[in-house]
Design an enzyme around this catalytic site. Structure first.
Site, PDB file in Angstrom:
ATOM      1  CB  THR A   1      -5.699  -6.865  -5.827  1.00  0.00           C
ATOM      2  OG1 THR A   1      -5.945  -6.284  -4.551  1.00  0.00           O
ATOM      3  CG2 THR A   1      -6.735  -7.922  -6.097  1.00  0.00           C
TER       4      THR A   1
ATOM      5  CB  SER B   1      -0.539   0.066  -4.182  1.00  0.00           C
ATOM      6  OG  SER B   1      -1.823   0.364  -3.711  1.00  0.00           O
TER       7      SER B   1
ATOM      8  CG  ASP C   1      -5.632   0.242  -1.968  1.00  0.00           C
ATOM      9  OD1 ASP C   1      -6.668  -0.086  -2.584  1.00  0.00           O
ATOM     10  OD2 ASP C   1      -5.261  -0.307  -0.916  1.00  0.00           O
TER      11      ASP C   1
HETATM   12  N1  ASP Z   1      -6.828  -3.150  -2.815  1.00  0.00           N
HETATM   13  C1  ASP Z   1      -5.586  -3.072  -3.429  1.00  0.00           C
HETATM   14  C2  ASP Z   1      -5.565  -3.511  -4.875  1.00  0.00           C
HETATM   15  O1  ASP Z   1      -6.574  -3.405  -5.496  1.00  0.00           O
HETATM   16  C3  ASP Z   1      -4.416  -3.501  -2.664  1.00  0.00           C
HETATM   17  C4  ASP Z   1      -3.291  -2.611  -3.087  1.00  0.00           C
HETATM   18  O2  ASP Z   1      -3.534  -1.487  -3.521  1.00  0.00           O
HETATM   19  O3  ASP Z   1      -2.149  -3.050  -2.993  1.00  0.00           O
HETATM   20  O4  ASP Z   1      -4.610  -3.949  -5.429  1.00  0.00           O
END
Ligand code: ASP
Length: 338
Positions: free
Chosen positions: A20, A64, A97
């Site tokens: 993110t 991730s 994540d």
């Molecule tokens: N929700 C995730 C983040 O906070 C997406 C990821 O892990 O790539 O980055």
């Protein structure tokens, strides 16, 4: 800007992996994708270059959930190489994540005492209240702080510092998603200051060398689960298994039998699905209890949650530790924090 930079700043490599903190909507109103580079991420953290000389490296550009253990081993090797080249510390940005897994993998794989700080963001740069820039600045401040040496890998999020071994993502969207249920944060940031209040003990790196991480399954055991998938792990190609059992390490009677058969063919580690606390050793005596499972030849994860127990088992086996008794001894040493 260069004339305003302090004369001597620590040299920090910033390795971005995506997530993110590196994401923007691909189309107006569309879903976010990790398209930003390490240089873009640094540009979103004004002030970070006052604290340290940052060398941005776009190491991966992935959500991730797409990272692999091979990526994490490559990241550890990259950090070791940069440290050998004279960098003072490393900051890693990635998706939240799996931050706790990347951080713990680095904690296990990089023995150096130089600081490694992992951070990310819960809100993307285009969202109101985006905190990625602030998290990156905080991570750089921590990495630049002499107090961060010798802590092992840490996670800096939301102005808190968490040890890799203890930190967990505990919320899908809140900016205060990261907690260390067993110990609390080991430090925090206040204005420009980095406070390390607690120094973790008993870090035990694994010398993976040229070994490849072993393929380990992670299965959860809810109420009533008979464990029939456990019997399929070997034919699916797994070399070991981590089971997130109920409570202090409990499964159904039929899962206990499946685990006994499985433990005769590969190392089986029991963790708890509870989110905090240790697996028990000598409290319950029913079929499928910790005492019963121990007699069936399984290994216990102690206070490591399932995903981290999986990393430890994978790297130990990759390092050539394959005898279940030797693996059990490795888990026990870490449980004792000795
Ligand atoms: N929700 C995730 C983040 O906070 C997406 C990821 O892990 O790539 O980055």
């Amino acid at each position: 800007m260069s004339s305003a930079l302090p004369a001597s700043r620590p040299k920090i490599v910033l390795l971005s992996l995506g997530g993110t903190i590196a994401s923007a909507p691909a189309t107006p109103g569309g879903g976010s994708l990790p398209t930003l580079t390490a240089t873009d991420i640094v540009a979103g953290a004004p002030g970070a270059e006052q604290v340290a000389e940052l060398v941005p490296v776009s190491f991966r550009q992935l959500p991730s959930s797409h990272l692999t253990l091979v990526d994490l081993v490559a990241l550890a090797r990259e950090i070791e190489d940069r440290f050998a080249d004279g960098f003072d510390a490393a900051v890693v940005t990635q998706g939240t994540d799996t931050i706790e897994e990347t951080a713990f993998a680095l904690d296990l794989l990089v023995a150096d005492s130089k600081a490694i700080v992992v951070t990310g963001a819960m809100r993307g740069p285009s969202i109101l209240g985006a905190e990625g820039g602030a998290n990156l600045l905080a991570a750089v401040r921590v990495a630049a702080s002499p107090a961060a040496r010798g802590l092992g890998t840490v996670v800096a999020m939301n102005d808190e510092v968490h040890a890799a071994r203890w930190v967990q993502k505990t919320h899908t969207s809140n900016v205060a998603a990261f907690r260390s249920p067993m110990t609390g944060p080991i430090g925090w940031l206040a204005e420009e200051a980095v406070r390390i209040a607690v120094r973790p003990v008993g870090r035990e790196p694994v010398a993976l060398g040229a070994g490849a991480p072993a393929d380990i399954a992670l299965l959860a055991m809810p109420l009533g689960e008979d464990g029939r998938l456990i019997g399929r792990l070997a034919e699916a190609g797994y070399e070991g298994a981590v089971i997130e059992a109920m409570g202090g390490g409990h499964v159904t009677p039929s899962a206990a039998e499946a685990l006994e058969r499985c433990a005769a063919t590969m190392p089986v580690v029991i963790a708890s699905r509870s989110g905090a606390g240790e697996t028990l050793r000598r409290t319950y005596g029913f079929v499928g209890s910790e005492i019963d499972l121990a007699a069936r030849g399984v290994i216990f994860a102690g206070w490591l949650p399932g995903p981290k127990a999986r990393l430890l088992l994978s790297f130990l086996m990759g390092a050539g530790v394959r005898d279940p008794r030797a693996i059990a001894a490795e888990f026990e040493r870490r449980r004792e924090l000795s």
